[in-house]
Design a protein around this motif. Structure first.
Motif, PDB file in Angstrom:
ATOM      1  N   SER A   1       0.830  -1.204   0.000  1.00  0.00           N
ATOM      2  CA  SER A   1       0.000   0.000   0.000  1.00  0.00           C
ATOM      3  C   SER A   1       0.860   1.247   0.000  1.00  0.00           C
ATOM      4  O   SER A   1       1.958   1.254   0.557  1.00  0.00           O
ATOM      5  CB  SER A   1      -0.890   0.048   1.254  1.00  0.00           C
ATOM      6  N   GLY A   2       0.318   2.285  -0.613  1.00  0.00           N
ATOM      7  CA  GLY A   2       0.854   3.634  -0.499  1.00  0.00           C
ATOM      8  C   GLY A   2      -0.223   4.491   0.122  1.00  0.00           C
ATOM      9  O   GLY A   2      -1.389   4.102   0.145  1.00  0.00           O
ATOM     10  N   ARG A   3       0.147   5.644   0.632  1.00  0.00           N
ATOM     11  CA  ARG A   3      -0.833   6.481   1.338  1.00  0.00           C
ATOM     12  C   ARG A   3      -1.682   7.340   0.412  1.00  0.00           C
ATOM     13  O   ARG A   3      -2.727   7.828   0.819  1.00  0.00           O
ATOM     14  CB  ARG A   3      -0.114   7.360   2.342  1.00  0.00           C
ATOM     15  N   SER A   4      -1.243   7.542  -0.819  1.00  0.00           N
ATOM     16  CA  SER A   4      -1.982   8.398  -1.757  1.00  0.00           C
ATOM     17  C   SER A   4      -1.757   7.876  -3.170  1.00  0.00           C
ATOM     18  O   SER A   4      -0.869   7.056  -3.412  1.00  0.00           O
ATOM     19  CB  SER A   4      -1.480   9.838  -1.660  1.00  0.00           C
TER      20      SER A   4
ATOM     21  N   VAL B   1       3.259  -7.740  -8.463  1.00  0.00           N
ATOM     22  CA  VAL B   1       3.163  -6.812  -7.343  1.00  0.00           C
ATOM     23  C   VAL B   1       1.917  -5.954  -7.519  1.00  0.00           C
ATOM     24  O   VAL B   1       1.701  -5.383  -8.593  1.00  0.00           O
ATOM     25  CB  VAL B   1       4.418  -5.911  -7.260  1.00  0.00           C
ATOM     26  N   HIS B   2       1.113  -5.894  -6.471  1.00  0.00           N
ATOM     27  CA  HIS B   2      -0.065  -5.032  -6.444  1.00  0.00           C
ATOM     28  C   HIS B   2       0.237  -3.919  -5.447  1.00  0.00           C
ATOM     29  O   HIS B   2       0.584  -4.195  -4.297  1.00  0.00           O
ATOM     30  CB  HIS B   2      -1.297  -5.796  -5.944  1.00  0.00           C
TER      31      HIS B   2
ATOM     32  N   PHE C   1      -1.622  -0.627  -3.760  1.00  0.00           N
ATOM     33  CA  PHE C   1      -2.951  -0.032  -3.597  1.00  0.00           C
ATOM     34  C   PHE C   1      -2.912   1.234  -2.752  1.00  0.00           C
ATOM     35  O   PHE C   1      -2.064   1.375  -1.879  1.00  0.00           O
ATOM     36  CB  PHE C   1      -3.859  -0.990  -2.802  1.00  0.00           C
ATOM     37  N   ARG C   2      -3.908   2.085  -2.965  1.00  0.00           N
ATOM     38  CA  ARG C   2      -4.260   3.067  -1.948  1.00  0.00           C
ATOM     39  C   ARG C   2      -5.009   2.287  -0.873  1.00  0.00           C
ATOM     40  O   ARG C   2      -5.672   1.282  -1.173  1.00  0.00           O
ATOM     41  CB  ARG C   2      -5.179   4.159  -2.512  1.00  0.00           C
ATOM     42  N   PRO C   3      -4.936   2.678   0.406  1.00  0.00           N
ATOM     43  CA  PRO C   3      -5.558   1.885   1.477  1.00  0.00           C
ATOM     44  C   PRO C   3      -7.041   1.585   1.266  1.00  0.00           C
ATOM     45  O   PRO C   3      -7.480   0.459   1.515  1.00  0.00           O
ATOM     46  CB  PRO C   3      -5.350   2.752   2.724  1.00  0.00           C
ATOM     47  N   GLU C   4      -7.809   2.565   0.796  1.00  0.00           N
ATOM     48  CA  GLU C   4      -9.247   2.347   0.611  1.00  0.00           C
ATOM     49  C   GLU C   4      -9.518   1.299  -0.461  1.00  0.00           C
ATOM     50  O   GLU C   4     -10.431   0.481  -0.342  1.00  0.00           O
ATOM     51  CB  GLU C   4      -9.956   3.656   0.209  1.00  0.00           C
ATOM     52  N   VAL C   5      -8.725   1.318  -1.505  1.00  0.00           N
ATOM     53  CA  VAL C   5      -8.903   0.372  -2.604  1.00  0.00           C
ATOM     54  C   VAL C   5      -8.482  -1.024  -2.157  1.00  0.00           C
ATOM     55  O   VAL C   5      -9.139  -2.020  -2.456  1.00  0.00           O
ATOM     56  CB  VAL C   5      -8.116   0.835  -3.850  1.00  0.00           C
ATOM     57  N   ARG C   6      -7.380  -1.097  -1.393  1.00  0.00           N
ATOM     58  CA  ARG C   6      -6.930  -2.397  -0.875  1.00  0.00           C
ATOM     59  C   ARG C   6      -7.995  -3.008   0.028  1.00  0.00           C
ATOM     60  O   ARG C   6      -8.281  -4.209  -0.062  1.00  0.00           O
ATOM     61  CB  ARG C   6      -5.624  -2.218  -0.110  1.00  0.00           C
ATOM     62  N   GLU C   7      -8.598  -2.203   0.876  1.00  0.00           N
ATOM     63  CA  GLU C   7      -9.647  -2.693   1.769  1.00  0.00           C
ATOM     64  C   GLU C   7     -10.860  -3.166   0.965  1.00  0.00           C
ATOM     65  O   GLU C   7     -11.465  -4.192   1.282  1.00  0.00           O
ATOM     66  CB  GLU C   7     -10.059  -1.591   2.745  1.00  0.00           C
TER      67      GLU C   7
END
Length: 89
Positions: free
Chosen positions: A9-12, A55-56, A58-64
């Motif tokens: 994940s990345g933050r943005s 490798v995937h 994601f932004r956190p919301e998309v990963r969730e």
């Protein structure tokens, strides 16, 4: 198919795109081949395919939302995640 899958994940959106870009550069330096990249323009979910490793990022919301980790969990582990009261064997 790949031998391994990495989920990060990345933050943005900007950070997700930057992670993907830097990873692609390092893969090319190490292997001499450019990986295939999808989704870098939007930065919500970037897929980097290096043949052996996917490798995937994601932004956190998309990963969730997509919860790819659950797709690859063993069934008994997934059942414990769904029902935490279930005893562990």
């Amino acid at each position: 198919m790949a031998d391994h899958m990495v989920i990060a994940s990345g933050r943005s959106a900007r950070q997700v795109s930057a992670i993907a870009e830097k990873l692609a550069e390092r893969v090319k330096e190490a292997t001499g081949r450019s990986p295939r990249i999808e989704g870098k323009e939007t930065g919500d979910w970037v897929l980097i395919d290096t043949d052996d490793v996917i490798v995937h990022v994601f932004r956190p919301e998309v990963r969730e939302f997509y919860q790819l980790e659950k797709m690859w969990m063993p069934a008994d582990t997934l059942n414990r995640v769904r029902d935490p009261a279930q005893p562990t064997q």
